[in-house]
Design a protein around this motif. Structure first.
Motif, PDB file in Angstrom:
ATOM      1  N   ALA A 165     -46.594  59.035 -29.413  1.00 47.05           N
ATOM      2  CA  ALA A 165     -47.526  59.903 -28.685  1.00 47.05           C
ATOM      3  C   ALA A 165     -48.213  59.180 -27.529  1.00 47.05           C
ATOM      4  O   ALA A 165     -48.359  59.736 -26.433  1.00 47.05           O
ATOM      5  N   ASP A 166     -48.660  57.939 -27.753  1.00 44.86           N
ATOM      6  CA  ASP A 166     -49.329  57.201 -26.684  1.00 44.86           C
ATOM      7  C   ASP A 166     -48.370  56.906 -25.543  1.00 44.86           C
ATOM      8  O   ASP A 166     -48.708  57.070 -24.361  1.00 44.86           O
ATOM      9  N   ALA A 167     -47.166  56.428 -25.880  1.00 42.02           N
ATOM     10  CA  ALA A 167     -46.179  56.084 -24.849  1.00 42.02           C
ATOM     11  C   ALA A 167     -45.807  57.310 -24.020  1.00 42.02           C
ATOM     12  O   ALA A 167     -45.677  57.225 -22.790  1.00 42.02           O
ATOM     13  N   ILE A 168     -45.636  58.433 -24.677  1.00 43.08           N
ATOM     14  CA  ILE A 168     -45.286  59.663 -23.966  1.00 43.08           C
ATOM     15  C   ILE A 168     -46.422  60.087 -23.046  1.00 43.08           C
ATOM     16  O   ILE A 168     -46.198  60.457 -21.886  1.00 43.08           O
ATOM     17  N   TRP A 169     -47.661  60.015 -23.522  1.00 44.70           N
ATOM     18  CA  TRP A 169     -48.793  60.379 -22.670  1.00 44.70           C
ATOM     19  C   TRP A 169     -48.862  59.470 -21.454  1.00 44.70           C
ATOM     20  O   TRP A 169     -49.065  59.939 -20.322  1.00 44.70           O
ATOM     21  N   LEU A 170     -48.693  58.169 -21.658  1.00 39.29           N
ATOM     22  CA  LEU A 170     -48.720  57.237 -20.530  1.00 39.29           C
ATOM     23  C   LEU A 170     -47.614  57.563 -19.529  1.00 39.29           C
ATOM     24  O   LEU A 170     -47.835  57.561 -18.312  1.00 39.29           O
ATOM     25  N   ALA A 171     -46.422  57.845 -20.029  1.00 38.09           N
ATOM     26  CA  ALA A 171     -45.305  58.192 -19.143  1.00 38.09           C
ATOM     27  C   ALA A 171     -45.613  59.456 -18.355  1.00 38.09           C
ATOM     28  O   ALA A 171     -45.280  59.557 -17.162  1.00 38.09           O
ATOM     29  N   GLU A 172     -46.269  60.408 -18.992  1.00 37.09           N
ATOM     30  CA  GLU A 172     -46.639  61.647 -18.296  1.00 37.09           C
ATOM     31  C   GLU A 172     -47.659  61.380 -17.182  1.00 37.09           C
ATOM     32  O   GLU A 172     -47.731  62.154 -16.210  1.00 37.09           O
ATOM     33  N   GLN A 173     -48.424  60.300 -17.313  1.00 36.96           N
ATOM     34  CA  GLN A 173     -49.400  59.946 -16.278  1.00 36.96           C
ATOM     35  C   GLN A 173     -48.774  59.109 -15.166  1.00 36.96           C
ATOM     36  O   GLN A 173     -49.452  58.757 -14.199  1.00 36.96           O
ATOM     37  N   GLY A 174     -47.495  58.766 -15.313  1.00 36.06           N
ATOM     38  CA  GLY A 174     -46.812  58.010 -14.277  1.00 36.06           C
ATOM     39  C   GLY A 174     -46.499  56.564 -14.614  1.00 36.06           C
ATOM     40  O   GLY A 174     -45.928  55.840 -13.784  1.00 36.06           O
ATOM     41  N   TRP A 175     -46.853  56.112 -15.819  1.00 39.96           N
ATOM     42  CA  TRP A 175     -46.571  54.743 -16.217  1.00 39.96           C
ATOM     43  C   TRP A 175     -45.092  54.583 -16.598  1.00 39.96           C
ATOM     44  O   TRP A 175     -44.453  55.535 -17.049  1.00 39.96           O
ATOM     45  N   ARG A 176     -44.576  53.369 -16.412  1.00 38.07           N
ATOM     46  CA  ARG A 176     -43.297  52.979 -16.980  1.00 38.07           C
ATOM     47  C   ARG A 176     -43.606  52.150 -18.219  1.00 38.07           C
ATOM     48  O   ARG A 176     -44.252  51.115 -18.125  1.00 38.07           O
ATOM     49  N   VAL A 177     -43.129  52.609 -19.361  1.00 40.22           N
ATOM     50  CA  VAL A 177     -43.612  52.110 -20.639  1.00 40.22           C
ATOM     51  C   VAL A 177     -42.511  51.397 -21.420  1.00 40.22           C
ATOM     52  O   VAL A 177     -41.388  51.905 -21.527  1.00 40.22           O
ATOM     53  N   THR A 178     -42.846  50.243 -21.955  1.00 40.36           N
ATOM     54  CA  THR A 178     -42.045  49.605 -22.994  1.00 40.36           C
ATOM     55  C   THR A 178     -42.781  49.849 -24.305  1.00 40.36           C
ATOM     56  O   THR A 178     -43.943  49.433 -24.453  1.00 40.36           O
ATOM     57  N   ALA A 179     -42.148  50.565 -25.221  1.00 39.74           N
ATOM     58  CA  ALA A 179     -42.794  50.976 -26.466  1.00 39.74           C
ATOM     59  C   ALA A 179     -42.089  50.315 -27.645  1.00 39.74           C
ATOM     60  O   ALA A 179     -40.866  50.387 -27.770  1.00 39.74           O
ATOM     61  N   VAL A 180     -42.864  49.690 -28.525  1.00 43.54           N
ATOM     62  CA  VAL A 180     -42.321  48.802 -29.551  1.00 43.54           C
ATOM     63  C   VAL A 180     -42.800  49.234 -30.935  1.00 43.54           C
ATOM     64  O   VAL A 180     -43.979  49.548 -31.129  1.00 43.54           O
ATOM     65  N   ASP A 181     -41.879  49.233 -31.878  1.00 43.47           N
ATOM     66  CA  ASP A 181     -42.255  49.442 -33.270  1.00 43.47           C
ATOM     67  C   ASP A 181     -41.241  48.750 -34.168  1.00 43.47           C
ATOM     68  O   ASP A 181     -40.115  48.453 -33.742  1.00 43.47           O
ATOM     69  N   LEU A 182     -41.640  48.528 -35.418  1.00 43.70           N
ATOM     70  CA  LEU A 182     -40.758  47.916 -36.405  1.00 43.70           C
ATOM     71  C   LEU A 182     -39.833  48.936 -37.038  1.00 43.70           C
ATOM     72  O   LEU A 182     -38.709  48.612 -37.437  1.00 43.70           O
ATOM     73  N   SER A 183     -40.279  50.194 -37.129  1.00 46.48           N
ATOM     74  CA  SER A 183     -39.536  51.223 -37.846  1.00 46.48           C
ATOM     75  C   SER A 183     -38.495  51.905 -36.961  1.00 46.48           C
ATOM     76  O   SER A 183     -38.846  52.523 -35.941  1.00 46.48           O
ATOM     77  N   ALA A 184     -37.241  51.825 -37.352  1.00 47.24           N
ATOM     78  CA  ALA A 184     -36.179  52.515 -36.620  1.00 47.24           C
ATOM     79  C   ALA A 184     -36.356  54.032 -36.705  1.00 47.24           C
ATOM     80  O   ALA A 184     -36.067  54.754 -35.745  1.00 47.24           O
TER      81      ALA A 184
ATOM     82  N   SER B 161     -54.679  52.907 -12.232  1.00 46.30           N
ATOM     83  CA  SER B 161     -53.501  53.287 -11.446  1.00 46.30           C
ATOM     84  C   SER B 161     -52.251  52.999 -12.284  1.00 46.30           C
ATOM     85  O   SER B 161     -52.105  51.891 -12.810  1.00 46.30           O
ATOM     86  N   PRO B 162     -51.349  53.961 -12.425  1.00 46.88           N
ATOM     87  CA  PRO B 162     -50.160  53.747 -13.253  1.00 46.88           C
ATOM     88  C   PRO B 162     -49.315  52.581 -12.748  1.00 46.88           C
ATOM     89  O   PRO B 162     -49.166  52.365 -11.546  1.00 46.88           O
ATOM     90  N   GLY B 163     -48.790  51.828 -13.685  1.00 44.88           N
ATOM     91  CA  GLY B 163     -47.898  50.714 -13.392  1.00 44.88           C
ATOM     92  C   GLY B 163     -46.971  50.534 -14.576  1.00 44.88           C
ATOM     93  O   GLY B 163     -46.383  51.496 -15.060  1.00 44.88           O
ATOM     94  N   THR B 164     -46.871  49.315 -15.066  1.00 39.04           N
ATOM     95  CA  THR B 164     -46.058  49.043 -16.244  1.00 39.04           C
ATOM     96  C   THR B 164     -46.965  48.890 -17.452  1.00 39.04           C
ATOM     97  O   THR B 164     -48.039  48.285 -17.378  1.00 39.04           O
ATOM     98  N   ALA B 165     -46.531  49.437 -18.587  1.00 41.09           N
ATOM     99  CA  ALA B 165     -47.343  49.393 -19.805  1.00 41.09           C
ATOM    100  C   ALA B 165     -46.501  48.944 -20.989  1.00 41.09           C
ATOM    101  O   ALA B 165     -45.305  49.245 -21.073  1.00 41.09           O
ATOM    102  N   LEU B 166     -47.142  48.229 -21.900  1.00 35.99           N
ATOM    103  CA  LEU B 166     -46.536  47.824 -23.165  1.00 35.99           C
ATOM    104  C   LEU B 166     -47.354  48.434 -24.284  1.00 35.99           C
ATOM    105  O   LEU B 166     -48.560  48.195 -24.382  1.00 35.99           O
ATOM    106  N   ASP B 167     -46.699  49.228 -25.129  1.00 33.22           N
ATOM    107  CA  ASP B 167     -47.349  49.903 -26.249  1.00 33.22           C
ATOM    108  C   ASP B 167     -46.876  49.234 -27.533  1.00 33.22           C
ATOM    109  O   ASP B 167     -45.719  49.381 -27.935  1.00 33.22           O
ATOM    110  N   LEU B 168     -47.767  48.487 -28.190  1.00 35.47           N
ATOM    111  CA  LEU B 168     -47.426  47.736 -29.392  1.00 35.47           C
ATOM    112  C   LEU B 168     -47.712  48.571 -30.641  1.00 35.47           C
ATOM    113  O   LEU B 168     -48.821  49.066 -30.813  1.00 35.47           O
ATOM    114  N   GLY B 169     -46.703  48.714 -31.501  1.00 34.45           N
ATOM    115  CA  GLY B 169     -46.858  49.555 -32.675  1.00 34.45           C
ATOM    116  C   GLY B 169     -46.925  51.011 -32.285  1.00 34.45           C
ATOM    117  O   GLY B 169     -47.854  51.740 -32.648  1.00 34.45           O
ATOM    118  N   CYS B 170     -45.918  51.460 -31.548  1.00 35.33           N
ATOM    119  CA  CYS B 170     -45.960  52.785 -30.907  1.00 35.33           C
ATOM    120  C   CYS B 170     -45.794  53.937 -31.877  1.00 35.33           C
ATOM    121  O   CYS B 170     -46.064  55.083 -31.523  1.00 35.33           O
TER     122      CYS B 170
END
Length: 219
Positions: free
Chosen positions: A54-73, A41-50
């Motif tokens: 692509a993963d964060a966007i797919w999760l958001a499309e499924q209804g998740w609220r995503v915090t997506a993290v990466d080192l590269s600006a 069931s969609p809820g809150t998600a943390l995507d490490l090394g996003c």
């Protein structure tokens, strides 16, 4: 992990990798993520090394609220642009972190670490990051760790850098999850197509570890 490849910092390495090509990854979500989260069931998600998102966007499309993290600006800018194009920009919070030094705040229903490998990270960094990832999982939530089990089938001779690929058992040992607080839901090894740089056929084996927090956090 080891800094055997060069003396450059992790930030410099990943910035140069992303800036050196228009797109570093396929733009498609990782298949293990799709397989292991499709029934959640969609809820809150943390995507490490996003990466490029692509993963964060797919999760958001499924209804998740995503915090997506990466080192590269550079990767984060591309990811934010792709999210806007997909119409899910408002569902994703893009954050820049060097996970060996800083970590997103909060607790999440899903914490995803997909292929969190680096040729320029210090030995022992990944287990520490994954332990912090486990700490960030809310009660009833899931930690999903997917990693390579070895080099691609077409990799012959000396590999480009030294790296010891952990098994799912290794990862579980490194996590040191408290007894009675977690349940292993998936511990699997899969073989997927992985063409070589010239497009010739090849395969690569990956590990999948999915664990659920069944009791409140005590650490």
């Amino acid at each position: 992990m080891t800094d055997a490849t060069s003396a450059q910092s992790a930030e410099q390495f990943w910035e140069e990798r992303y800036q050196g090509q228009d797109r570093a990854w396929s733009g498609k979500p990782n298949e293990p993520l799709v397989r292991e989260t499709a029934s959640l069931s969609p809820g809150t998600a943390l995507d490490l090394g996003c990466g490029e998102g692509a993963d964060a966007i797919w999760l958001a499309e499924q209804g998740w609220r995503v915090t997506a993290v990466d080192l590269s600006a550079t990767a984060l800018r591309r990811a934010a642009a792709a999210a806007a194009d997909a119409g899910v920009a408002e569902r994703i919070d893009w954050q820049r972190h060097d996970l060996s030094a800083t970590f997103p705040q909060g607790r999440f229903d899903l914490v995803s670490a997909q292929f969190l490998h680096s040729p320029v990270a210090a030995e022992g960094e990944r287990p520490g990051i994954l332990r912090r990832a486990a700490d960030a999982v809310a009660e009833g939530g899931v930690l999903l760790i997917v990693g390579h089990a070895g080099w691609p089938s077409w990799q012959c001779g000396q590999p480009p850098f030294h790296y010891t690929f952990p098994t799912t058992g290794d990862v579980l040992d490194q996590l040191a999850l408290p007894d009675g607080e977690w349940e292993v839901e998936t511990e699997d090894e899969i073989v997927r197509d992985a063409p070589d740089p010239e497009g010739r056929p090849g395969t690569r084996t990956d590990n999948i570890l999915k664990v659920r927090r069944t009791a409140g956090r005590t650490r």
